[in-house]
Scaffold this motif. Sequence first.
Motif, short mmCIF file in Angstrom:
data_model
loop_
_atom_site.label_atom_id
_atom_site.label_comp_id
_atom_site.label_asym_id
_atom_site.label_seq_id
_atom_site.Cartn_x
_atom_site.Cartn_y
_atom_site.Cartn_z
N CYS A 270 0.83 -1.20 0.00
CA CYS A 270 0.00 0.00 0.00
C CYS A 270 0.86 1.26 0.00
O CYS A 270 0.48 2.29 -0.55
CB CYS A 270 -0.93 0.00 1.20
SG CYS A 270 -2.16 -1.34 1.17
N ARG A 271 2.03 1.20 0.62
CA ARG A 271 2.92 2.37 0.61
C ARG A 271 3.41 2.65 -0.80
O ARG A 271 3.47 3.80 -1.24
CB ARG A 271 4.11 2.11 1.54
CG ARG A 271 5.13 3.25 1.59
CD ARG A 271 6.31 2.86 2.44
NE ARG A 271 5.94 2.76 3.84
CZ ARG A 271 5.97 3.79 4.69
NH1 ARG A 271 6.34 4.97 4.26
NH2 ARG A 271 5.63 3.63 5.94
N ARG A 272 3.78 1.59 -1.53
CA ARG A 272 4.24 1.79 -2.90
C ARG A 272 3.12 2.31 -3.80
O ARG A 272 3.35 3.12 -4.68
CB ARG A 272 4.80 0.47 -3.46
CG ARG A 272 6.15 0.08 -2.90
CD ARG A 272 6.76 -1.06 -3.69
NE ARG A 272 5.97 -2.28 -3.59
CZ ARG A 272 6.19 -3.23 -2.70
NH1 ARG A 272 7.16 -3.08 -1.81
NH2 ARG A 272 5.44 -4.31 -2.67
N ARG A 273 1.90 1.82 -3.55
CA ARG A 273 0.77 2.27 -4.35
C ARG A 273 0.20 3.60 -3.89
O ARG A 273 -0.61 4.20 -4.57
CB ARG A 273 -0.34 1.21 -4.29
CG ARG A 273 0.03 -0.14 -4.90
CD ARG A 273 0.06 -0.08 -6.40
NE ARG A 273 -1.23 0.30 -6.95
CZ ARG A 273 -2.22 -0.56 -7.22
NH1 ARG A 273 -2.04 -1.85 -6.97
NH2 ARG A 273 -3.36 -0.12 -7.71
N LYS A 274 0.61 4.05 -2.70
CA LYS A 274 0.10 5.28 -2.10
C LYS A 274 -1.42 5.24 -1.96
O LYS A 274 -2.14 6.16 -2.34
CB LYS A 274 0.52 6.50 -2.93
CG LYS A 274 2.02 6.73 -2.96
CD LYS A 274 2.55 6.91 -1.55
CE LYS A 274 4.08 7.03 -1.54
NZ LYS A 274 4.62 7.09 -0.17
N ILE A 275 -1.89 4.14 -1.41
CA ILE A 275 -3.32 3.97 -1.16
C ILE A 275 -3.52 3.67 0.31
O ILE A 275 -2.59 3.26 1.02
CB ILE A 275 -3.93 2.84 -2.03
CG1 ILE A 275 -3.21 1.52 -1.75
CG2 ILE A 275 -3.88 3.21 -3.50
CD1 ILE A 275 -3.77 0.36 -2.52
N LYS A 276 -4.75 3.84 0.75
CA LYS A 276 -5.05 3.62 2.17
C LYS A 276 -4.92 2.15 2.51
O LYS A 276 -5.42 1.29 1.79
CB LYS A 276 -6.45 4.11 2.50
CG LYS A 276 -6.76 4.04 3.99
CD LYS A 276 -8.09 4.68 4.31
CE LYS A 276 -8.34 4.65 5.82
NZ LYS A 276 -9.60 5.29 6.18
N CYS A 277 -4.26 1.88 3.63
CA CYS A 277 -4.05 0.50 4.07
C CYS A 277 -5.16 0.16 5.06
O CYS A 277 -5.13 0.58 6.22
CB CYS A 277 -2.67 0.38 4.72
SG CYS A 277 -2.07 -1.30 4.90
N VAL A 278 -6.13 -0.61 4.62
CA VAL A 278 -7.31 -0.92 5.42
C VAL A 278 -7.15 -2.31 6.03
O VAL A 278 -7.00 -3.30 5.32
CB VAL A 278 -8.59 -0.87 4.57
CG1 VAL A 278 -9.81 -1.18 5.41
CG2 VAL A 278 -8.72 0.49 3.91
N MET A 279 -7.17 -2.39 7.37
CA MET A 279 -6.98 -3.65 8.06
C MET A 279 -8.23 -4.52 7.96
O MET A 279 -9.35 -4.02 8.03
CB MET A 279 -6.66 -3.42 9.53
CG MET A 279 -5.31 -2.79 9.77
SD MET A 279 -3.99 -3.79 9.05
CE MET A 279 -4.32 -5.35 9.84
N VAL A 280 -8.03 -5.82 7.79
CA VAL A 280 -9.11 -6.79 7.87
C VAL A 280 -9.34 -7.10 9.34
O VAL A 280 -8.39 -7.40 10.06
CB VAL A 280 -8.76 -8.07 7.11
CG1 VAL A 280 -9.86 -9.10 7.26
CG2 VAL A 280 -8.51 -7.75 5.64
N PRO A 281 -10.59 -7.00 9.83
CA PRO A 281 -10.84 -7.29 11.25
C PRO A 281 -10.36 -8.68 11.64
O PRO A 281 -10.49 -9.63 10.88
CB PRO A 281 -12.37 -7.16 11.37
CG PRO A 281 -12.77 -6.28 10.22
CD PRO A 281 -11.81 -6.58 9.12
N ASP A 282 -9.77 -8.79 12.85
CA ASP A 282 -9.28 -10.05 13.41
C ASP A 282 -8.25 -10.71 12.50
O ASP A 282 -8.25 -11.93 12.32
CB ASP A 282 -10.44 -11.03 13.67
CG ASP A 282 -11.44 -10.48 14.64
OD1 ASP A 282 -11.01 -9.73 15.53
OD2 ASP A 282 -12.64 -10.79 14.52
N SER A 283 -7.41 -9.92 11.90
CA SER A 283 -6.41 -10.48 11.00
C SER A 283 -5.14 -9.68 11.12
O SER A 283 -5.10 -8.59 11.68
CB SER A 283 -6.92 -10.47 9.56
OG SER A 283 -5.93 -10.94 8.68
N ASN A 284 -4.07 -10.23 10.57
CA ASN A 284 -2.77 -9.58 10.58
C ASN A 284 -2.39 -9.10 9.18
O ASN A 284 -1.23 -9.01 8.85
CB ASN A 284 -1.72 -10.56 11.11
CG ASN A 284 -0.45 -9.84 11.53
OD1 ASN A 284 -0.48 -8.66 11.87
ND2 ASN A 284 0.66 -10.54 11.52
#
Length: 816
Positions: A209-223
């Motif tokens: 996501c850093r390379r793509r410059k997009i928002k990094c959205v976490m999946v609930p209960d996941s890593n």
Amino acid sequence: MEKEPATADDHQNKLYTPMSNQDPVVDKVADMDPGSGSGPGTNSSGQFAYEYPNWRDNGEFNFYTDNNLQLDMGTQQPFVHTSQSNMMSPANVGSVITPASPAEYVMHLQQYQNMRLEQGMKTENGNNASTAGASAGSVAPSGPPGSANGSGQFLPFIPPFLNPQALMGQYSGAVPGPYPMQPMPIPYPVPAKSEPPQPRTKVKPCDHCRRRKIKCVMVPDSNTCKMCQNKGMKCTFIDSSTGGTKRSFSSPENDAKRHKFEDPSIVPPPNVPLRETLPIKDYATMQGHSLLKKTLSLQYPRSSFYVGPTSIYDRLFLENVVLDKIDQFQLNKAYSIRKVANDVQFTLRDDFTEDLYEKSEWDVDSVERYVAPHGQKLIDLYFRTVHPSFPILHKKVVLEKYSRTHREFGAPLLAGLYCLAIQWWDYDPHLSQFPKPNVVSLHKFALKTFSDVIQRPKLSAVQAGLLLLQCRSSGSQDNNWLLCSQVVALAEELGLGLDCANWRLPRWERGLRKRLAWAVYIQDKWSSLVESRPSHIIEGKNWQVQMVASEDFPDKGDADQQKDGSADYENGEALFRQLITLSQILSEILDTFYTMHSIETVTTIDEVLKLAKPLQLKLRNWYHSLPETLQMNTLKPRKFNSNGYLQLAYFATEITLHRRIISALHAQKNECQPELVRVCRSAAQARLTASIEFTRNLKPEHIQSFWQSAAVNNFALIGIFATILYVTSDSTEEANGFKQQLFDYRWILKINSKSFDIVGEALSKIDGLIKNIPGLMGDYKDPSTAVPVETEVDGESRSDTSQSERSDRAAEQSEK
């Protein structure tokens, strides 16, 4: 009157208007898409209401008028709007444009906010350019992420916005319409409004996501984040300052507080790279073949608790409950009940929480860093040296889990395994080329983490406790009995004291439960002896386990067993079964003579001898029934031999029995017949002499083999028994004889203490006592010049009979 088009100067004089908190940017993507038929840009009929020539005049669209974007970036030009250009390209000099549609605008706004968030996080992490010595042209913001400093400037950065004009050819035919450019597909997942809110703490985007410059959205209960999950990628973060760190769900400050090594005596492990493979969260649902799919007490993240007969979950009404295919039913979201037999049930509890998952992962990563990259070598070394005579693990299960990741183990179990294996570090050709890990700190850390796993009963927690009891290091406090009591309590929670022969469980797990149960039994009985505490296990009442059979030992020798410095699997299996039988005899001795009740009721020498006779016969029969492979003189070339601690356990059991006889005899010495006193003390002296000779005859193959935890006190018990016989002697001649035997024994321990730390610890325990007894240490002579005392039994010198024969002769005389 028609509104005049805005000029670049007009735009530069406007102030940035932030988006409303009630309308998050990620939701506006769908709301403002002309094809969505909803949102602030639609009319009542669902048609798009904004006219493209005037859409940017609406108050919501002040993104490009943000004065904070007017950056003095040296070679970069400020953002300007021109009517000649319909492209946005900050990298192009003098040619920066307006977007073609509201949807494209929102995409740019989202990217812009991501960059502001990242810039603010760099500021919070201490990279503030306004510190002393910073250049005047690099003034860092001091407010929240994305805020301006006093001059209205940010730290220089180049927003890598996409070039819509370059992409126009790819999407020109996506949606028919009169617009100059169709809305660009949003390159990041858009979470639904019903999803749980993301953590408030700021989380840096992952590598992708850093390379793509997009928002990094976490999946609930996941890593992992949604983008990496959708693409099947590994969600990682590489920090240039450390060379490689794992993604964290919390702020660095909170993480450091929660996971720091609070004990100053524990040296933290080195910061070395590890495998980042995530552990299996539910073995029952994993793909492919695995031994762990149908287990009862090895499932992560579930704990299991035996349902006792007085529980509220009575088996009478459980017979009418509808069960699923594995004989289980759900009580609530976290608890379920599983039947493994008609009259045996277990409560299963789901222990998973994100905090627990994160802490467990951090703990086991710390353990692995102590030994990395040698973890696999140490596991192989453990199964070559310890496992054959101490079979509390299942080799295939351990190797299967470790082949995926070390994170499938609990920290104390893996640490205990490593601590034991490190003892044979120098015997492995590969490991011997590297320095040994810090085993003292590793062991201390393992003991601290064990207090966490006992809250979640699993077979692995019992295994961890037993391993830690075997590797007591000199740097830790002696609280063996407390640790042993916790292990027994875990065994009771898991129902290890029950007969599991007919349970509906995998055969290998039933065999493991039996071996593990008897290992707990052995530990409880010998800890009860050396710590002088009442045993927790009572056979026939809370102990119904069947004796182990050959089919309960599935781990046979393999190619590794042919290596130098390995133990014999077949010999180890026989040794483990004989130790169980010997421990049962010891249990009878402790129950007969050393409980609080028996000490008060069994007082006369006649009562003691009457009760001791059948126990003495059991000990003699046990000793004479040992196979030849378990005798001390049976050695194989280049192989370790664990027969030493089995024979030592036998002598400790004999001494424990005769110690009670000598005590009762001394209490009634004025009332006993001289012949009875002579026979009893002669038999005791024969046991002492045999045990000293046993210690003298230990070979390096015995010394360098595995010794169970009671070995230190069992060696010390021999010297203590010599001291008891010394202080209860009736004549000076007899006392001098026992004194010489005591110092002869001390000399044997002393010359072996450098290469055999167990006898060194035993020597310290002995000296701590006898230095306070008058007549012993004060006029002590150098034992190197002392001649071992020759004792006679019925006129036979020691040179005429073996130690076992002399012991048996003395036993026969005491029985008469």
